[in-house]
Design a protein around this motif. Structure first.
Motif, PDB file in Angstrom:
ATOM      1  N   GLY A 179       0.799  -1.211   0.000  1.00 57.11           N
ATOM      2  CA  GLY A 179       0.000   0.000   0.000  1.00 57.11           C
ATOM      3  C   GLY A 179       0.838   1.270   0.000  1.00 57.11           C
ATOM      4  N   LEU A 180       2.140   1.110   0.191  1.00 60.37           N
ATOM      5  CA  LEU A 180       3.036   2.259   0.238  1.00 60.37           C
ATOM      6  C   LEU A 180       4.286   1.951  -0.586  1.00 60.37           C
ATOM      7  CD1 LEU A 180       3.662   5.057   1.502  1.00 60.37           C
ATOM      8  CD2 LEU A 180       4.764   3.823   3.391  1.00 60.37           C
ATOM      9  N   VAL A 181       4.590   2.851  -1.500  1.00 61.84           N
ATOM     10  CA  VAL A 181       5.766   2.689  -2.359  1.00 61.84           C
ATOM     11  C   VAL A 181       6.572   3.982  -2.316  1.00 61.84           C
ATOM     12  CG1 VAL A 181       6.587   2.194  -4.700  1.00 61.84           C
ATOM     13  CG2 VAL A 181       4.483   1.118  -3.860  1.00 61.84           C
ATOM     14  N   LYS A 182       7.879   3.868  -2.281  1.00 63.82           N
ATOM     15  CA  LYS A 182       8.736   5.055  -2.243  1.00 63.82           C
ATOM     16  C   LYS A 182       8.883   5.661  -3.633  1.00 63.82           C
ATOM     17  CE  LYS A 182      11.618   4.093   1.808  1.00 63.82           C
ATOM     18  NZ  LYS A 182      10.689   3.146   2.433  1.00 63.82           N
ATOM     19  N   PRO A 183       9.066   6.969  -3.680  1.00 62.56           N
ATOM     20  CA  PRO A 183       9.289   7.617  -4.991  1.00 62.56           C
ATOM     21  C   PRO A 183      10.451   6.991  -5.736  1.00 62.56           C
ATOM     22  CG  PRO A 183       8.893   9.253  -3.294  1.00 62.56           C
ATOM     23  CD  PRO A 183       9.012   7.943  -2.586  1.00 62.56           C
ATOM     24  N   TRP A 184      10.244   6.881  -7.083  1.00 63.56           N
ATOM     25  CA  TRP A 184      11.247   6.343  -8.005  1.00 63.56           C
ATOM     26  C   TRP A 184      11.420   4.837  -7.911  1.00 63.56           C
ATOM     27  CZ3 TRP A 184      11.097   9.785 -11.375  1.00 63.56           C
ATOM     28  CH2 TRP A 184      11.014  11.134 -11.003  1.00 63.56           C
ATOM     29  N   GLU A 185      10.646   4.185  -7.021  1.00 65.97           N
ATOM     30  CA  GLU A 185      10.678   2.728  -6.994  1.00 65.97           C
ATOM     31  C   GLU A 185       9.581   2.158  -7.904  1.00 65.97           C
ATOM     32  OE1 GLU A 185      12.815   1.925  -2.697  1.00 65.97           O
ATOM     33  OE2 GLU A 185      10.704   1.343  -2.932  1.00 65.97           O
ATOM     34  N   THR A 186       9.454   0.844  -7.903  1.00 63.15           N
ATOM     35  CA  THR A 186       8.477   0.179  -8.777  1.00 63.15           C
ATOM     36  C   THR A 186       7.275  -0.308  -7.985  1.00 63.15           C
ATOM     37  OG1 THR A 186      10.153  -0.501 -10.384  1.00 63.15           O
ATOM     38  CG2 THR A 186       8.099  -1.774 -10.340  1.00 63.15           C
ATOM     39  N   LEU A 187       6.112   0.075  -8.440  1.00 64.01           N
ATOM     40  CA  LEU A 187       4.847  -0.379  -7.868  1.00 64.01           C
ATOM     41  C   LEU A 187       4.522  -1.742  -8.462  1.00 64.01           C
ATOM     42  CD1 LEU A 187       1.606   1.835  -7.895  1.00 64.01           C
ATOM     43  CD2 LEU A 187       1.573  -0.524  -8.734  1.00 64.01           C
TER      44      LEU A 187
END
Lengths: 123, 108
Positions: free
Chosen positions: A10-18
């Motif tokens: 439910g939470l993804v860091k910026p510039w990472e892959t969802l």
């Protein structure tokens, strides 16, 4: 009764892959040549955006606005299809829905939807 | 890309009244591949109408769709309390499939 269920962080860091997976129950993902399986998203308080769809054979159709960052895949043995969206930013925060696109009974409209899962992009 | 413009943005009506929602496309929708969906708060959209005028399974006949080419209409003949929601049109005749911005039908 066909049922679709999204799962993933439910939470993804910026510039990472969802990464999300949709599990199909109550029917086969490959039993008919009439279905595509799609992903649609909805930012909080906003409208709907089609991301892309996949056929059980693996053939895909993506929205050009997201195509460079999207990969949709299918695993018929697990009755699942998956979404990967790379290099995410806050603009990708949304409820993500998986849905069936039915070309036999409803001419290609989305007739079954998952309940949706909120993905927030934040550090 | 086909842009769908829905009007009005919000429709304020009372139960029992007739609702008329419009969806205008920036170019002709192939084979009238136009659908309408209903979305209630916290829920996924659900299919009401496909092929511009065919009701999906289980949809009551107070919902009807009409139109062709670039102009489409969803009509709810007599609003029931459960019909107050947001409605979206969607075209699936020309990729990328696109949605309108939605019309909210609220209780007056």
């Amino acid at each position: 009764q066909l049922h679709l269920q999204e799962s993933g962080p439910g939470l993804v860091k910026p510039w990472e892959t969802l990464s999300l997976t949709c599990t199909v129950s109550g029917g086969s993902i490959s039993s008919s040549s009439s279905y595509y399986w799609g992903w649609i998203r909805q930012p909080p308080g906003k409208g709907l955006e089609w991301i892309g769809s996949i056929y059980y054979s693996g053939s895909t159709n993506y929205n050009p606005s997201l195509k460079s960052r999207v990969t949709i895949s299918v695993d018929t043995s697990k009755k699942q299809f998956s979404l990967k969206l790379s290099s995410v930013t806050a603009a990708d925060t949304a409820v993500y829905y998986c849905a069936r696109q039915n070309y036999y009974e409803s001419s290609g409209s989305f007739d079954y939807w998952g309940q949706g899962t909120l993905v927030t992009v934040s550090s | 890309e086909i842009v769908l413009t829905q009007s009005p943005g919000t429709l304020s009506l009372s139960p029992g009244e007739r609702a008329t929602l419009s969806c205008r496309a920036s170019q002709s929708v192939s084979t009238n591949y136009l659908a309408w969906y209903q979305q209630k708060p916290g829920q996924a959209p659900s299919l009401l109408i496909y092929g511009a005028s065919s009701r999906a399974i289980g949809i009551p006949d107070r919902f009807s769709g009409s139109g062709s080419g670039t102009d489409f209409t969803l009509t709810i003949s007599r609003l029931e309390p459960e019909d107050f929601a947001v409605y979206y049109c969607q075209q699936y005749g020309s990729s990328p499939w696109t949605f309108g911005q939605g019309t909210k039908v609220e209780i007056k």
